[in-house]
Design an enzyme around this catalytic site. Sequence first.
Site, PDB file in Angstrom:
ATOM      1  N   ASP A   8      17.637  34.062  -7.793  1.00  0.00           N
ATOM      2  CA  ASP A   8      18.289  32.875  -7.228  1.00  0.00           C
ATOM      3  C   ASP A   8      18.694  32.028  -8.428  1.00  0.00           C
ATOM      4  O   ASP A   8      17.859  31.382  -9.054  1.00  0.00           O
ATOM      5  CB  ASP A   8      17.282  32.122  -6.335  1.00  0.00           C
ATOM      6  CG  ASP A   8      17.799  30.754  -5.906  1.00  0.00           C
ATOM      7  OD1 ASP A   8      18.980  30.443  -6.160  1.00  0.00           O
ATOM      8  OD2 ASP A   8      17.004  29.993  -5.310  1.00  0.00           O
ATOM      9  N   LYS A  70      25.886  25.348 -12.878  1.00  0.00           N
ATOM     10  CA  LYS A  70      26.395  26.079 -11.707  1.00  0.00           C
ATOM     11  C   LYS A  70      27.596  25.378 -11.068  1.00  0.00           C
ATOM     12  O   LYS A  70      28.486  26.032 -10.530  1.00  0.00           O
ATOM     13  CB  LYS A  70      25.270  26.212 -10.678  1.00  0.00           C
ATOM     14  CG  LYS A  70      25.592  27.139  -9.507  1.00  0.00           C
ATOM     15  CD  LYS A  70      24.335  27.370  -8.693  1.00  0.00           C
ATOM     16  CE  LYS A  70      24.576  28.169  -7.440  1.00  0.00           C
ATOM     17  NZ  LYS A  70      23.298  28.401  -6.743  1.00  0.00           N
ATOM     18  N   GLU A 147      23.232  32.950  -0.412  1.00  0.00           N
ATOM     19  CA  GLU A 147      21.887  32.391  -0.378  1.00  0.00           C
ATOM     20  C   GLU A 147      21.282  32.319   1.036  1.00  0.00           C
ATOM     21  O   GLU A 147      20.123  32.719   1.220  1.00  0.00           O
ATOM     22  CB  GLU A 147      21.891  31.013  -1.069  1.00  0.00           C
ATOM     23  CG  GLU A 147      22.093  31.159  -2.577  1.00  0.00           C
ATOM     24  CD  GLU A 147      22.574  29.889  -3.277  1.00  0.00           C
ATOM     25  OE1 GLU A 147      22.603  28.818  -2.630  1.00  0.00           O
ATOM     26  OE2 GLU A 147      22.905  29.969  -4.468  1.00  0.00           O
ATOM     27  N   ASP A 169      20.130  24.278   3.541  1.00  0.00           N
ATOM     28  CA  ASP A 169      19.701  24.388   2.143  1.00  0.00           C
ATOM     29  C   ASP A 169      20.023  23.088   1.413  1.00  0.00           C
ATOM     30  O   ASP A 169      21.185  22.804   1.120  1.00  0.00           O
ATOM     31  CB  ASP A 169      20.414  25.585   1.482  1.00  0.00           C
ATOM     32  CG  ASP A 169      19.965  25.807   0.033  1.00  0.00           C
ATOM     33  OD1 ASP A 169      19.293  24.925  -0.531  1.00  0.00           O
ATOM     34  OD2 ASP A 169      20.304  26.869  -0.521  1.00  0.00           O
TER      35      ASP A 169
HETATM   36  P1  ADP Z   1      18.633  24.352  -6.495  1.00  0.00           P
HETATM   37  O1  ADP Z   1      18.796  25.408  -5.475  1.00  0.00           O
HETATM   38  O2  ADP Z   1      19.625  23.253  -6.369  1.00  0.00           O
HETATM   39  O3  ADP Z   1      18.542  24.868  -7.883  1.00  0.00           O
HETATM   40  P2  ADP Z   1      15.924  23.822  -5.525  1.00  0.00           P
HETATM   41  O4  ADP Z   1      16.072  24.446  -4.223  1.00  0.00           O
HETATM   42  O5  ADP Z   1      14.912  24.375  -6.445  1.00  0.00           O
HETATM   43  O6  ADP Z   1      17.256  23.640  -6.300  1.00  0.00           O
HETATM   44  O7  ADP Z   1      15.622  22.282  -5.293  1.00  0.00           O
HETATM   45  C1  ADP Z   1      15.471  21.413  -6.335  1.00  0.00           C
HETATM   46  C2  ADP Z   1      15.338  20.033  -5.786  1.00  0.00           C
HETATM   47  O8  ADP Z   1      14.211  19.995  -4.924  1.00  0.00           O
HETATM   48  C3  ADP Z   1      15.115  19.001  -6.858  1.00  0.00           C
HETATM   49  O9  ADP Z   1      15.942  17.888  -6.617  1.00  0.00           O
HETATM   50  C4  ADP Z   1      13.661  18.661  -6.672  1.00  0.00           C
HETATM   51  O10 ADP Z   1      13.420  17.318  -7.050  1.00  0.00           O
HETATM   52  C5  ADP Z   1      13.489  18.833  -5.193  1.00  0.00           C
HETATM   53  N1  ADP Z   1      12.090  19.015  -4.798  1.00  0.00           N
HETATM   54  C6  ADP Z   1      11.249  19.987  -5.174  1.00  0.00           C
HETATM   55  N2  ADP Z   1      10.027  19.797  -4.634  1.00  0.00           N
HETATM   56  C7  ADP Z   1      10.133  18.669  -3.893  1.00  0.00           C
HETATM   57  C8  ADP Z   1       9.219  17.939  -3.086  1.00  0.00           C
HETATM   58  N3  ADP Z   1       7.955  18.323  -2.958  1.00  0.00           N
HETATM   59  N4  ADP Z   1       9.677  16.831  -2.454  1.00  0.00           N
HETATM   60  C9  ADP Z   1      10.940  16.431  -2.606  1.00  0.00           C
HETATM   61  N5  ADP Z   1      11.840  17.065  -3.349  1.00  0.00           N
HETATM   62  C10 ADP Z   1      11.440  18.170  -3.990  1.00  0.00           C
HETATM   63 MG    MG Z   2      19.074  26.799  -4.204  1.00  0.00          MG
END
Ligand code: ADP
Ligand code: MG
Length: 588
Positions: A8, A70, A147, A169
Amino acid sequence: MSTAIGIDLGTTFSVVAYLENGKARVIPSSEGGNLIPSVVAFIDGGFQLTGKLARAQAAANPIRTIASIKRWMGSDKKIEIEGKTYTPQEISGFILRKVKREAEAYIGEKVEKAVITVPAYFNDNQRQATMDAAIFARLDVMRIINEPTAASLAYGLHEKDLQHILVWDLGGGTFDVSILELGQGVFEVKAVNGDTHLGGDDWDQKIMDYAAEEYVKIHKIDIREDRIALQRLKEASERAKRELSQKPLTNIRIPFIDQGRDLEISLTREKFEELSCDLLEKMVTPSKQALKDANLTAKNIDRVILVGGSTRMPAVQQLARELFEMEPYKDINPDEVVAVGAAIQAGVLTGEVNHITLVDITPLSLGIETMGGIFTRIIGRNTPVPTTCGQIFTTAQDNQTQVDIYILQGERALAADNVSLGKFNLDNIPIARRGEPQIEVAFHIDANGILQVSAFDLHTENQKSININSSKRLSRGQINKMLEEAERYAADDEKRKEHIQIGICAEGMIASAQVVMEENLEILDKFQIDEIEKAILKVKAALAQGKSEEMKLEMDELRKIIEIVCSEIRDKKEKRKKMAHSKIGVLK
Ligand code: ADP
Ligand code: MG
């Protein structure tokens, strides 16, 4: 045989998983945790950092740190660092290289093959750029998958007898809504929507602004103006946000933020939700639009899957419950679920997992411009891919030796209202009358969603084709706008198209009337020629005035005259034949 991994490649975090004895397992990072920050940094001495280390030094080195690359995939953006320029593909390549290294270290085997996920809305360009990034990392991409589809696979929904799955998502910077239809182990993406500028970062920003303004109130200084202080504030705000997903209260404390003073503020979940309620609100419209596009209502949805770290926020989960009137799936870590699905898909492709087929769809129709500026669809919107569709076309003019193939994407009837993806031409068409050459134009979309268009001259077997690399970036917003416009202008467009088609028809009829005259000059008498010429002039006049009704009327007149003349010509020819026969006599 080397192990195949699922990646991912996220905007903020990347995650890698693989199949261990048939079960998907997320690979922990050597730096702790399962998430690898999608961050690349350059430091003194020409060294380069990726992942957690890069993220950790971002505050001290903001100018040479690159995050959220990205967003730029598939664009021609160049990243300049100390006189060297990098493409988004290269930067993503560094991240993939890191991911690959981590996987190899953990599995203890060489890793060469990978399935990489992209948002369902990534266009050809963005998918191609993702494949290019993999080449930089020396990874062989077995498949690019969407995704949301990966998330559904992770939940094993392919084994159930479900109809509709809605995937929400909410990641670091983007929000995607996807509706999938599942039947007999086949996934089909029915609709996609979202907001490319809505994600966890925006929630962080709310806390940052709140904290900074509180600080201004006390110290009359805006710490956001100092780049390093700002980065520290961002990190502290993100931490606070995560904590508020667990607890009703958090303290934000940043020591020595300015002139030796500390920032210290407490924040309740309630206050945080109040600060960010407009962000939550932004999730509603794209969700409703996706349902509408899929011709469904919330009641038709059988499962809701939460994906992306930001769906950990209780307010987001509550909104999902209210909108879809059910308890969403969130058992698999929302930030790992996509990688898990990618690993399963990798297993499908290596043969380790059976009985799953993935079907994705085209978000907008694809086609070419034809005579009069009309958009002719070759592949309709929402067609499952991979797919190949073709149609035979011909020339518009006599002795035309080349044709231009303009490739377009959109729902409007006229080419000019759609988005141009590219063009090429096919030449060396043998001299012929208009309408005689036969050129097959074929569109092929492969399993990765990449479009190839080819033109094939059926007579000469000449062929030319292009891969659409230079396509314009179409954001979800643009796609939605195009769909809306197509709906709004549908009736109008239809009229304009009909008008153009009548014009084309009229020109065709004039040309054939002229051919009839030219080929039968010695048979036709002056009266007949006069009659045809007059009728042609009338059609031409109506054409010049651009009045559809008159064109139709005059075309009818011309058609009648030509029909009569043609039957008279036939009679005359018959008579001549008979005469000829009677003169020659028959031999025994
Ligand atoms: P992406 O797919 O955009 O790379 P993710 O799905 O890993 O990202 O999500 C990242 C986001 O999730 C970040 O903004 C992070 O701060 C938020 N995040 C991760 N854990 C938590 C949580 N426990 N509560 C709120 N936000 C969270
Ligand atoms: Mg993602």
